[in-house]
Design a protein around this motif. Structure first.
Motif, short mmCIF file in Angstrom:
data_model
loop_
_atom_site.label_atom_id
_atom_site.label_comp_id
_atom_site.label_asym_id
_atom_site.label_seq_id
_atom_site.Cartn_x
_atom_site.Cartn_y
_atom_site.Cartn_z
N ASN A 92 10.52 49.37 15.01
CA ASN A 92 11.61 48.48 15.43
C ASN A 92 12.38 49.07 16.62
N ARG A 94 13.92 28.14 14.20
CA ARG A 94 14.24 29.56 13.99
C ARG A 94 12.97 30.38 13.90
N TRP A 95 12.89 31.46 14.63
CA TRP A 95 11.78 32.39 14.46
C TRP A 95 12.20 33.78 14.93
N SER A 96 11.46 34.77 14.47
CA SER A 96 11.85 36.17 14.69
C SER A 96 11.18 36.72 15.95
N MET A 127 15.21 42.78 10.02
CA MET A 127 14.28 43.92 9.91
C MET A 127 14.55 44.68 8.61
N ARG A 130 3.19 28.83 7.96
CA ARG A 130 3.63 28.99 6.58
C ARG A 130 2.55 28.53 5.62
C1 LIG Z 1 13.46 41.24 4.61
C2 LIG Z 1 12.73 41.16 5.93
C3 LIG Z 1 12.26 42.32 6.51
C4 LIG Z 1 11.63 42.25 7.76
N1 LIG Z 1 11.31 43.42 8.39
C5 LIG Z 1 10.88 43.39 9.67
C6 LIG Z 1 10.76 44.59 10.42
O1 LIG Z 1 11.08 45.68 9.96
N2 LIG Z 1 10.28 44.48 11.69
C7 LIG Z 1 9.94 43.29 12.26
O2 LIG Z 1 9.54 43.28 13.42
N3 LIG Z 1 10.08 42.12 11.57
C8 LIG Z 1 10.56 42.13 10.30
N4 LIG Z 1 10.78 40.97 9.62
C9 LIG Z 1 10.44 39.67 10.24
C10 LIG Z 1 9.28 38.99 9.51
O3 LIG Z 1 8.08 39.62 9.87
C11 LIG Z 1 9.28 37.49 9.85
O4 LIG Z 1 10.46 36.92 9.36
C12 LIG Z 1 8.09 36.78 9.24
O5 LIG Z 1 6.88 37.22 9.82
C13 LIG Z 1 8.18 35.26 9.44
O6 LIG Z 1 8.26 34.96 10.81
P1 LIG Z 1 9.49 34.16 11.44
O7 LIG Z 1 10.77 34.85 11.02
O8 LIG Z 1 9.26 34.25 12.91
O9 LIG Z 1 9.44 32.77 10.90
C14 LIG Z 1 11.40 41.00 8.38
C15 LIG Z 1 11.86 39.84 7.76
C16 LIG Z 1 12.53 39.90 6.57
C17 LIG Z 1 13.08 38.63 5.96
#
Ligand SMILES: Cc1cc2nc3c(=O)[nH]c(=O)nc-3n(C[C@H](O)[C@H](O)[C@H](O)COP(=O)(O)O)c2cc1C
Length: 199
Positions: free
Chosen positions: A78, A20-22, A136, A185
């Protein structure tokens, strides 16, 4: 040990946790409604304090007016990428809840905890169906409240989640491209304590 191209777990875990990654680059293909409902259904089964289930989700599929309404609540950084997702979801938590056997709703300090747990269930279910899901915090909560009729008192907008199929990083605006990679991490020893807490 459990490993992907960019991440290596220090102890054996299910691969879904490091897979999983964002990501931010999406194909723009609309999610089928049945897949989105499966994803939301997973969130429904999260644990919560006293089983109060304080999570609420507003959802919209790409190509619909509802999707555009959700997209309009996202903050600028975003809005540069998330509108290319196949679906957008807003996670809202109920902040005031009546304890079992009581009628008066009181501040429930675990509302965000429980809604976060449900959100991760949603994300992992999306991954399980072959989608990417990106949470986000960058959402204008007051605007979302106004647009969707969320009461000003008793509810808090927590996050939005972009869901869709992964696209090449090249599709992103230039400033996002180098960040389109799974992140590392902290070490396990920095976040867990077999003894006193270390700040
Ligand atoms: C509560 C929360 C708020 C976040 N807000 C944003 C955001 O507004 N924009 C964005 O691009 N990523 C956002 N993220 C993604 C995080 O940056 C990302 O989860 C973190 O860097 C870890 O990377 P990964 O999810 O790829 O493992 C958010 C994540 C969380 C959990």
């Amino acid at each position: 040990m459990t490993e992907t191209a960019h991440r290596k777990a220090a102890h054996p875990i299910d691969p879904m946790f490091i897979e999983r990654w964002s990501s931010r680059s999406f194909t723009g293909e609309a999610l089928p409604l049945e897949d989105l409902l499966t994803i939301l259904e997973a969130a429904r089964w999260a644990p919560s304090a006293n089983n109060t289930q304080p999570w609420r989700f507003i959802y919209g599929i790409k190509g619909t007016e509802q999707f555009d309404r959700i997209a309009s609540t996202l903050m600028g950084f975003n809005q540069a990428w998330a509108p290319n997702a196949g679906a957008l979801v807003i996670a809202v938590s109920k902040t005031h809840i009546a304890a079992p056997g009581q009628t008066e709703a009181k501040f429930a300090r675990w509302h965000a905890h429980d809604t976060g747990a449900a959100t991760l269930s949603l994300i992992l279910q999306a991954n399980n169906l072959g989608y990417q899901a990106h949470p986000m915090g960058g959402i204008e909560g007051d605007k979302a409240k106004e647009i969707f009729g969320i009461p000003h008192e008793g509810y808090e907008v927590q996050s939005a989640i972009a869901i869709g199929h992964l696209a090449p990083a090249d599709n992103l605006p230039e400033n996002f491209r180098t960040r389109e990679v799974p992140s590392p991490r902290m070490d396990l020893g920095e976040i867990t304590f077999d003894g006193n807490f270390k700040a």
